[in-house]
Design a protein around this motif. Structure first.
Motif, mmCIF file in Angstrom:
data_model
loop_
_atom_site.group_PDB
_atom_site.id
_atom_site.type_symbol
_atom_site.label_atom_id
_atom_site.label_comp_id
_atom_site.label_asym_id
_atom_site.label_seq_id
_atom_site.Cartn_x
_atom_site.Cartn_y
_atom_site.Cartn_z
ATOM 1 N N ARG A 2 0.467 -0.811 -0.265
ATOM 2 C CA ARG A 2 -0.177 -0.236 -0.175
ATOM 3 C C ARG A 2 0.902 1.544 -0.296
ATOM 4 O O ARG A 2 1.539 1.274 0.674
ATOM 5 C CB ARG A 2 -1.118 -0.178 1.307
ATOM 6 C CG ARG A 2 -1.810 -1.114 1.146
ATOM 7 C CD ARG A 2 -2.495 -1.048 2.387
ATOM 8 N NE ARG A 2 -4.292 -1.476 2.037
ATOM 9 C CZ ARG A 2 -5.349 -1.790 3.260
ATOM 10 N NH1 ARG A 2 -4.886 -0.892 4.170
ATOM 11 N NH2 ARG A 2 -6.172 -2.932 3.562
ATOM 12 N N LEU A 3 0.281 2.150 -0.896
ATOM 13 C CA LEU A 3 1.262 3.714 -0.615
ATOM 14 C C LEU A 3 0.585 4.295 0.251
ATOM 15 O O LEU A 3 -1.000 4.772 -0.627
ATOM 16 C CB LEU A 3 1.344 3.793 -2.840
ATOM 17 C CG LEU A 3 2.578 2.949 -2.925
ATOM 18 C CD1 LEU A 3 2.534 3.375 -4.135
ATOM 19 C CD2 LEU A 3 3.758 2.515 -2.118
ATOM 20 N N ASP A 69 1.320 1.800 -14.164
ATOM 21 C CA ASP A 69 1.197 1.636 -11.976
ATOM 22 C C ASP A 69 -0.589 0.690 -12.038
ATOM 23 O O ASP A 69 -1.027 1.538 -12.649
ATOM 24 C CB ASP A 69 2.011 1.989 -12.060
ATOM 25 C CG ASP A 69 2.800 1.440 -10.601
ATOM 26 O OD1 ASP A 69 2.501 0.743 -9.814
ATOM 27 O OD2 ASP A 69 4.284 1.101 -10.835
ATOM 28 N N TYR A 71 -1.042 1.927 -8.797
ATOM 29 C CA TYR A 71 -1.597 2.651 -7.799
ATOM 30 C C TYR A 71 -1.676 4.341 -8.086
ATOM 31 O O TYR A 71 -0.576 4.884 -8.927
ATOM 32 C CB TYR A 71 0.274 2.284 -6.772
ATOM 33 C CG TYR A 71 0.355 1.198 -5.770
ATOM 34 C CD1 TYR A 71 -0.922 0.541 -5.079
ATOM 35 C CD2 TYR A 71 1.130 0.335 -6.683
ATOM 36 C CE1 TYR A 71 -0.503 -0.866 -4.674
ATOM 37 C CE2 TYR A 71 0.662 -0.921 -6.371
ATOM 38 C CZ TYR A 71 0.364 -1.187 -5.348
ATOM 39 O OH TYR A 71 0.019 -2.874 -4.953
ATOM 40 N N ASP A 72 -2.114 4.985 -7.390
ATOM 41 C CA ASP A 72 -2.478 6.430 -7.413
ATOM 42 C C ASP A 72 -1.261 7.325 -7.523
ATOM 43 O O ASP A 72 -0.650 7.839 -8.776
ATOM 44 C CB ASP A 72 -3.452 7.008 -6.219
ATOM 45 C CG ASP A 72 -5.051 6.494 -7.225
ATOM 46 O OD1 ASP A 72 -5.207 5.372 -8.648
ATOM 47 O OD2 ASP A 72 -5.718 7.612 -6.832
ATOM 48 N N GLU A 73 -0.991 7.164 -6.806
ATOM 49 C CA GLU A 73 1.128 7.630 -5.883
ATOM 50 C C GLU A 73 1.645 7.661 -7.347
ATOM 51 O O GLU A 73 2.822 8.600 -7.522
ATOM 52 C CB GLU A 73 0.889 7.568 -4.694
ATOM 53 C CG GLU A 73 2.441 7.896 -3.966
ATOM 54 C CD GLU A 73 2.095 9.840 -3.798
ATOM 55 O OE1 GLU A 73 3.036 9.485 -3.554
ATOM 56 O OE2 GLU A 73 1.625 9.728 -3.672
#
Length: 238
Positions: A2-3, A69, A71-73
Protein backbone atom coordinates in the motif's frame (compact mmCIF):
# COMPACT_ATOMS: atom_id res chain seq x y z
CA UNK A 1 1.67 -3.29 -0.88
CA UNK A 2 0.00 0.00 0.00
CA UNK A 3 1.23 3.46 -0.85
CA UNK A 4 0.28 6.43 1.27
CA UNK A 5 -0.30 9.39 -1.03
CA UNK A 6 -1.05 12.99 -0.25
CA UNK A 7 -4.61 14.26 -0.01
CA UNK A 8 -6.30 15.09 -3.30
CA UNK A 9 -4.13 12.80 -5.40
CA UNK A 10 -7.05 11.36 -7.39
CA UNK A 11 -8.27 14.81 -8.31
CA UNK A 12 -4.75 15.76 -9.37
CA UNK A 13 -4.34 12.86 -11.77
CA UNK A 14 -7.88 13.27 -13.11
CA UNK A 15 -6.94 16.78 -14.23
CA UNK A 16 -4.21 15.39 -16.48
CA UNK A 17 -6.33 13.64 -19.09
CA UNK A 18 -3.84 14.49 -21.86
CA UNK A 19 -1.15 12.42 -20.13
CA UNK A 20 -2.91 10.04 -17.71
CA UNK A 21 -5.48 7.48 -18.80
CA UNK A 22 -7.69 6.02 -16.08
CA UNK A 23 -9.59 3.45 -18.15
CA UNK A 24 -7.39 2.12 -20.98
CA UNK A 25 -9.89 -0.62 -21.81
CA UNK A 26 -11.82 1.94 -23.83
CA UNK A 27 -8.75 2.45 -26.03
CA UNK A 28 -7.94 -1.17 -26.81
CA UNK A 29 -6.98 -1.38 -30.47
CA UNK A 30 -6.92 2.42 -30.77
CA UNK A 31 -3.50 3.35 -29.39
CA UNK A 32 -2.15 4.57 -32.73
CA UNK A 33 -5.12 6.94 -32.82
CA UNK A 34 -4.34 8.12 -29.28
CA UNK A 35 -0.78 9.03 -30.31
CA UNK A 36 -1.86 10.23 -33.72
CA UNK A 37 0.75 8.23 -35.62
CA UNK A 38 1.85 4.70 -36.52
CA UNK A 39 5.13 4.73 -34.57
CA UNK A 40 6.07 1.61 -32.57
CA UNK A 41 4.62 1.38 -29.07
CA UNK A 42 6.71 0.28 -26.09
CA UNK A 43 5.16 -0.34 -22.67
CA UNK A 44 6.72 -0.59 -19.21
CA UNK A 45 4.67 -2.82 -16.93
CA UNK A 46 5.06 -1.63 -13.36
CA UNK A 47 6.85 1.67 -13.96
CA UNK A 48 7.29 2.69 -10.31
CA UNK A 49 8.06 6.40 -10.06
CA UNK A 50 8.44 6.72 -13.81
CA UNK A 51 12.06 7.72 -14.33
CA UNK A 52 12.77 5.07 -16.97
CA UNK A 53 9.70 5.63 -19.12
CA UNK A 54 10.05 9.43 -18.90
CA UNK A 55 13.69 9.45 -20.00
CA UNK A 56 13.10 6.85 -22.70
CA UNK A 57 10.27 8.92 -24.20
CA UNK A 58 12.55 11.96 -24.25
CA UNK A 59 15.47 10.06 -25.73
CA UNK A 60 13.42 8.29 -28.43
CA UNK A 61 10.83 10.69 -29.91
CA UNK A 62 10.25 8.25 -32.80
CA UNK A 63 8.74 5.68 -30.41
CA UNK A 64 5.51 5.94 -28.41
CA UNK A 65 5.81 4.93 -24.76
CA UNK A 66 3.23 3.76 -22.25
CA UNK A 67 3.95 3.46 -18.54
CA UNK A 68 1.59 1.34 -16.45
CA UNK A 69 1.06 1.07 -12.71
CA UNK A 70 -1.88 0.36 -10.45
CA UNK A 71 -1.21 2.90 -7.70
CA UNK A 72 -2.48 6.49 -7.77
CA UNK A 73 0.57 7.79 -5.96
CA UNK A 74 3.01 6.25 -8.44
CA UNK A 75 1.00 7.62 -11.35
CA UNK A 76 1.20 11.09 -9.79
CA UNK A 77 4.94 10.84 -9.21
CA UNK A 78 5.46 9.51 -12.73
CA UNK A 79 3.56 12.44 -14.20
CA UNK A 80 5.84 14.82 -12.32
CA UNK A 81 8.93 12.99 -13.59
CA UNK A 82 7.58 13.06 -17.14
CA UNK A 83 6.83 16.77 -17.14
CA UNK A 84 10.20 17.58 -15.55
CA UNK A 85 11.99 15.49 -18.20
CA UNK A 86 10.14 17.05 -21.14
CA UNK A 87 10.35 20.64 -19.96
CA UNK A 88 8.04 23.64 -19.93
CA UNK A 89 6.09 22.70 -23.06
CA UNK A 90 4.67 19.70 -21.17
CA UNK A 91 3.80 21.41 -17.89
CA UNK A 92 0.07 21.50 -18.57
CA UNK A 93 -0.64 19.73 -21.83
CA UNK A 94 0.14 16.41 -23.46
CA UNK A 95 3.51 14.81 -24.08
CA UNK A 96 3.38 13.68 -27.70
CA UNK A 97 4.88 10.20 -27.31
CA UNK A 98 4.02 9.29 -23.71
CA UNK A 99 0.94 8.12 -21.83
CA UNK A 100 0.60 6.86 -18.26
CA UNK A 101 -2.01 4.22 -17.44
CA UNK A 102 -3.60 3.55 -14.07
CA UNK A 103 -4.27 -0.15 -14.55
CA UNK A 104 -3.78 -3.62 -13.10
CA UNK A 105 -1.32 -5.59 -15.24
CA UNK A 106 -3.18 -8.81 -14.44
CA UNK A 107 -5.70 -7.72 -17.08
CA UNK A 108 -3.21 -6.40 -19.63
CA UNK A 109 -5.01 -8.15 -22.49
CA UNK A 110 -8.03 -5.91 -21.83
CA UNK A 111 -5.99 -2.76 -22.55
CA UNK A 112 -4.25 -3.77 -25.78
CA UNK A 113 -5.35 -5.55 -28.93
CA UNK A 114 -3.49 -8.40 -30.58
CA UNK A 115 -0.15 -7.20 -31.96
CA UNK A 116 -0.55 -3.63 -30.67
CA UNK A 117 2.77 -3.42 -28.82
CA UNK A 118 6.31 -3.84 -30.11
CA UNK A 119 8.17 -4.09 -26.82
CA UNK A 120 7.44 -4.77 -23.18
CA UNK A 121 9.79 -3.70 -20.38
CA UNK A 122 9.74 -5.56 -17.06
CA UNK A 123 12.01 -3.52 -14.81
CA UNK A 124 12.59 -4.69 -11.24
CA UNK A 125 9.19 -6.32 -10.89
CA UNK A 126 8.10 -7.68 -7.51
CA UNK A 127 9.96 -11.03 -7.25
CA UNK A 128 7.30 -12.68 -5.08
CA UNK A 129 10.02 -14.93 -3.58
CA UNK A 130 7.73 -17.50 -1.96
CA UNK A 131 7.03 -20.48 -4.21
CA UNK A 132 3.33 -20.36 -3.44
CA UNK A 133 3.22 -16.90 -5.03
CA UNK A 134 4.97 -17.91 -8.27
CA UNK A 135 1.84 -17.27 -10.34
CA UNK A 136 2.01 -13.61 -9.39
CA UNK A 137 5.44 -13.13 -10.94
CA UNK A 138 5.21 -11.11 -14.15
CA UNK A 139 7.28 -13.72 -16.00
CA UNK A 140 5.00 -16.60 -15.07
CA UNK A 141 3.64 -18.45 -18.09
CA UNK A 142 0.18 -17.04 -17.48
CA UNK A 143 1.47 -13.49 -17.94
CA UNK A 144 3.89 -14.30 -20.76
CA UNK A 145 1.09 -15.84 -22.82
CA UNK A 146 -0.74 -12.52 -22.57
CA UNK A 147 2.37 -10.61 -23.65
CA UNK A 148 2.75 -12.85 -26.69
CA UNK A 149 -0.83 -12.07 -27.65
CA UNK A 150 -0.42 -8.28 -27.59
CA UNK A 151 3.09 -8.11 -29.11
CA UNK A 152 3.53 -7.73 -32.87
CA UNK A 153 5.88 -9.40 -35.38
CA UNK A 154 8.80 -7.35 -34.04
CA UNK A 155 7.81 -8.03 -30.45
CA UNK A 156 10.33 -8.40 -27.63
CA UNK A 157 10.35 -8.56 -23.84
CA UNK A 158 13.21 -6.83 -22.00
CA UNK A 159 13.67 -7.95 -18.40
CA UNK A 160 15.85 -6.43 -15.66
CA UNK A 161 15.93 -7.46 -12.01
CA UNK A 162 18.18 -7.53 -8.98
CA UNK A 163 16.50 -10.73 -7.79
CA UNK A 164 18.37 -13.94 -8.57
CA UNK A 165 15.27 -15.92 -7.66
CA UNK A 166 13.11 -14.05 -10.16
CA UNK A 167 15.77 -14.14 -12.86
CA UNK A 168 16.31 -17.90 -12.62
CA UNK A 169 12.56 -18.43 -12.57
CA UNK A 170 12.15 -16.18 -15.61
CA UNK A 171 14.83 -17.92 -17.67
CA UNK A 172 13.22 -21.26 -16.95
CA UNK A 173 9.77 -19.90 -17.73
CA UNK A 174 10.88 -18.53 -21.10
CA UNK A 175 12.79 -21.72 -21.93
CA UNK A 176 9.85 -23.96 -21.01
CA UNK A 177 7.73 -21.98 -23.47
CA UNK A 178 10.29 -22.47 -26.22
CA UNK A 179 11.16 -18.78 -26.43
CA UNK A 180 14.50 -17.56 -27.73
CA UNK A 181 16.59 -15.39 -25.37
CA UNK A 182 19.57 -13.17 -26.09
CA UNK A 183 21.92 -10.73 -24.36
CA UNK A 184 21.65 -12.58 -21.07
CA UNK A 185 23.66 -10.82 -18.38
CA UNK A 186 24.23 -11.82 -14.77
CA UNK A 187 25.98 -8.53 -13.95
CA UNK A 188 24.86 -5.85 -16.36
CA UNK A 189 27.07 -3.04 -15.07
CA UNK A 190 30.15 -5.09 -14.24
CA UNK A 191 32.32 -2.96 -16.53
CA UNK A 192 30.66 0.33 -15.62
CA UNK A 193 27.52 2.11 -16.71
CA UNK A 194 27.31 3.23 -20.32
CA UNK A 195 26.66 7.00 -20.49
CA UNK A 196 23.69 6.54 -22.87
CA UNK A 197 22.02 3.91 -20.70
CA UNK A 198 18.63 4.80 -19.18
CA UNK A 199 18.31 3.54 -15.62
CA UNK A 200 15.39 3.15 -13.23
CA UNK A 201 15.40 4.53 -9.70
CA UNK A 202 15.97 1.06 -8.27
CA UNK A 203 18.73 0.34 -10.74
CA UNK A 204 20.69 3.45 -9.79
CA UNK A 205 20.45 2.59 -6.12
CA UNK A 206 21.49 -1.03 -6.63
CA UNK A 207 24.32 -0.16 -9.02
CA UNK A 208 25.72 2.40 -6.57
CA UNK A 209 25.90 -0.39 -3.99
CA UNK A 210 27.68 -2.70 -6.44
CA UNK A 211 24.77 -5.13 -6.56
CA UNK A 212 24.33 -7.41 -9.56
CA UNK A 213 21.70 -6.44 -12.10
CA UNK A 214 20.41 -9.34 -14.20
CA UNK A 215 19.07 -8.71 -17.67
CA UNK A 216 17.84 -10.56 -20.75
CA UNK A 217 15.88 -9.97 -23.92
CA UNK A 218 13.21 -12.38 -25.12
CA UNK A 219 12.51 -12.55 -28.84
CA UNK A 220 8.78 -13.01 -29.42
CA UNK A 221 7.67 -11.85 -32.87
CA UNK A 222 8.33 -13.81 -36.06
CA UNK A 223 10.19 -10.94 -37.73
CA UNK A 224 12.24 -10.28 -34.60
CA UNK A 225 13.18 -13.96 -34.46
CA UNK A 226 14.09 -14.04 -38.14
CA UNK A 227 16.35 -11.01 -37.71
CA UNK A 228 17.94 -12.50 -34.59
CA UNK A 229 18.73 -15.80 -36.31
CA UNK A 230 20.14 -13.96 -39.32
CA UNK A 231 22.41 -11.92 -37.05
CA UNK A 232 23.62 -15.09 -35.34
CA UNK A 233 24.36 -16.73 -38.68
CA UNK A 234 26.31 -13.69 -39.83
CA UNK A 235 28.28 -13.60 -36.59
CA UNK A 236 29.19 -17.29 -36.89
CA UNK A 237 30.43 -16.79 -40.43
CA UNK A 238 32.92 -14.09 -39.45
Amino acid sequence: MRLRGRKGIREEIERQQELIILDPRELKGKWSEVFGNAQPIHAELGMGKGRFISEMSLKHPDINFIGIDMYDELIRKSSEKARAAHGKESEQGAIANLRLLLFNIEHIEDAFAEGELERIYLNFSDPWPKKKHARRRLTHRGFVEKYIQILNDKGEIHLKTDSQILFEFSLNSFADMGLRMRNISLHLHAEGIHPDYVMTEYETKFADKGMNIHRCEVVIGSQALEEHLAALKKQQSL
